[in-house]
Design a protein around this motif. Structure first.
Motif, PDB file in Angstrom:
ATOM      1  N   GLY A  31       0.688  -1.521   0.479  1.00  0.00           N
ATOM      2  CA  GLY A  31      -0.425   0.141  -0.576  1.00  0.00           C
ATOM      3  C   GLY A  31       1.087   1.406  -0.218  1.00  0.00           C
ATOM      4  N   LYS A  32       2.551   1.297  -0.719  1.00  0.00           N
ATOM      5  CA  LYS A  32       3.035   2.077  -0.665  1.00  0.00           C
ATOM      6  C   LYS A  32       2.898   2.952  -1.665  1.00  0.00           C
ATOM      7  CE  LYS A  32       5.570   0.294   2.925  1.00  0.00           C
ATOM      8  NZ  LYS A  32       7.145  -0.164   3.528  1.00  0.00           N
ATOM      9  N   THR A  33       2.644   2.010  -2.737  1.00  0.00           N
ATOM     10  CA  THR A  33       2.573   2.695  -4.007  1.00  0.00           C
ATOM     11  C   THR A  33       1.191   2.512  -4.483  1.00  0.00           C
ATOM     12  OG1 THR A  33       4.948   2.899  -4.440  1.00  0.00           O
ATOM     13  CG2 THR A  33       3.506   2.892  -6.363  1.00  0.00           C
ATOM     14  N   ASP A  34       0.772   3.452  -5.281  1.00  0.00           N
ATOM     15  CA  ASP A  34      -0.671   3.074  -5.812  1.00  0.00           C
ATOM     16  C   ASP A  34      -0.161   2.281  -7.128  1.00  0.00           C
ATOM     17  OD1 ASP A  34      -3.208   3.757  -7.948  1.00  0.00           O
ATOM     18  OD2 ASP A  34      -3.909   4.633  -5.951  1.00  0.00           O
ATOM     19  N   PRO A  35      -1.227   1.616  -7.720  1.00  0.00           N
ATOM     20  CA  PRO A  35      -1.050   0.641  -8.489  1.00  0.00           C
ATOM     21  C   PRO A  35      -0.821   1.464  -9.833  1.00  0.00           C
ATOM     22  CG  PRO A  35      -2.927  -0.592  -7.550  1.00  0.00           C
ATOM     23  CD  PRO A  35      -2.789   0.495  -6.300  1.00  0.00           C
ATOM     24  N   VAL A  66       5.643  -0.812 -13.794  1.00  0.00           N
ATOM     25  CA  VAL A  66       4.077  -1.616 -13.948  1.00  0.00           C
ATOM     26  C   VAL A  66       4.665  -1.722 -15.062  1.00  0.00           C
ATOM     27  CG1 VAL A  66       2.818  -3.382 -13.029  1.00  0.00           C
ATOM     28  CG2 VAL A  66       3.783  -2.606 -11.361  1.00  0.00           C
ATOM     29  N   SER A  67       4.064  -2.559 -15.750  1.00  0.00           N
ATOM     30  CA  SER A  67       3.786  -3.262 -17.310  1.00  0.00           C
ATOM     31  C   SER A  67       2.501  -4.358 -17.202  1.00  0.00           C
ATOM     32  CB  SER A  67       5.039  -3.622 -17.927  1.00  0.00           C
ATOM     33  OG  SER A  67       4.554  -3.848 -20.170  1.00  0.00           O
ATOM     34  N   ILE A  68       1.374  -4.140 -18.093  1.00  0.00           N
ATOM     35  CA  ILE A  68       0.257  -5.683 -18.018  1.00  0.00           C
ATOM     36  C   ILE A  68      -0.022  -5.103 -19.414  1.00  0.00           C
ATOM     37  CG2 ILE A  68      -1.507  -5.900 -16.999  1.00  0.00           C
ATOM     38  CD1 ILE A  68      -1.754  -3.225 -14.941  1.00  0.00           C
ATOM     39  N   SER A  69      -0.017  -6.678 -19.524  1.00  0.00           N
ATOM     40  CA  SER A  69      -0.517  -7.172 -20.684  1.00  0.00           C
ATOM     41  C   SER A  69      -1.642  -8.157 -20.784  1.00  0.00           C
ATOM     42  CB  SER A  69       0.522  -8.095 -21.054  1.00  0.00           C
ATOM     43  OG  SER A  69      -0.130  -8.670 -22.499  1.00  0.00           O
ATOM     44  N   GLY A  70      -2.788  -7.657 -20.578  1.00  0.00           N
ATOM     45  CA  GLY A  70      -3.807  -8.207 -20.492  1.00  0.00           C
ATOM     46  C   GLY A  70      -4.951  -7.499 -19.496  1.00  0.00           C
TER      47      GLY A  70
END
Length: 108
Positions: free
Chosen positions: A77-81, A90-94
């Motif tokens: 919870g220290k960094t907002d996703p 952060v890299s998201i595929s999908g």
């Protein structure tokens, strides 16, 4: 921090979490990349539980590529996703919604 330590910390983070609010199966594969550490594991919400295992998950909803320190900051919870995603940490595929659903479970 080693790959094994990261997986153990994530597993501990989800231990005992009630995932009954998740319909069906929501699974993401996490690809760790960073200084001296690389590896793959998955986080799966199924049957009211969250499972974290050090394997590929080919039938996933999303694949997340992240450095171990950023992953732990998000789960703690220290960094907002959303900010981590929009700033390239952060890299998201999908399906990003599947990722957010599992992150929210970690904060319970």
């Amino acid at each position: 921090m080693t790959y094994e330590q990261v997986v153990a910390k994530v597993k501990a983070k989800y231990e005992g979490v009630d995932a009954s609010s998740v319909n069906g199966v929501v699974a993401i594969q996490v690809n760790l990349v960073g200084k001296n550490i690389e590896g793959v594991f998955y986080i799966e919400a199924k049957d009211g539980r969250v499972n974290v295992e050090p394997y590929d998950y080919h039938d996933n909803k999303a694949v997340v590529t992240v450095a171990p320190t950023n992953l732990m900051k998000i789960l703690d919870g220290k960094t907002d996703p959303v900010i981590a995603y929009t700033t390239g940490k952060v890299s998201i595929s999908g399906d990003p919604g599947a990722v957010l659903a599992l992150v929210k479970l970690a904060k319970k």
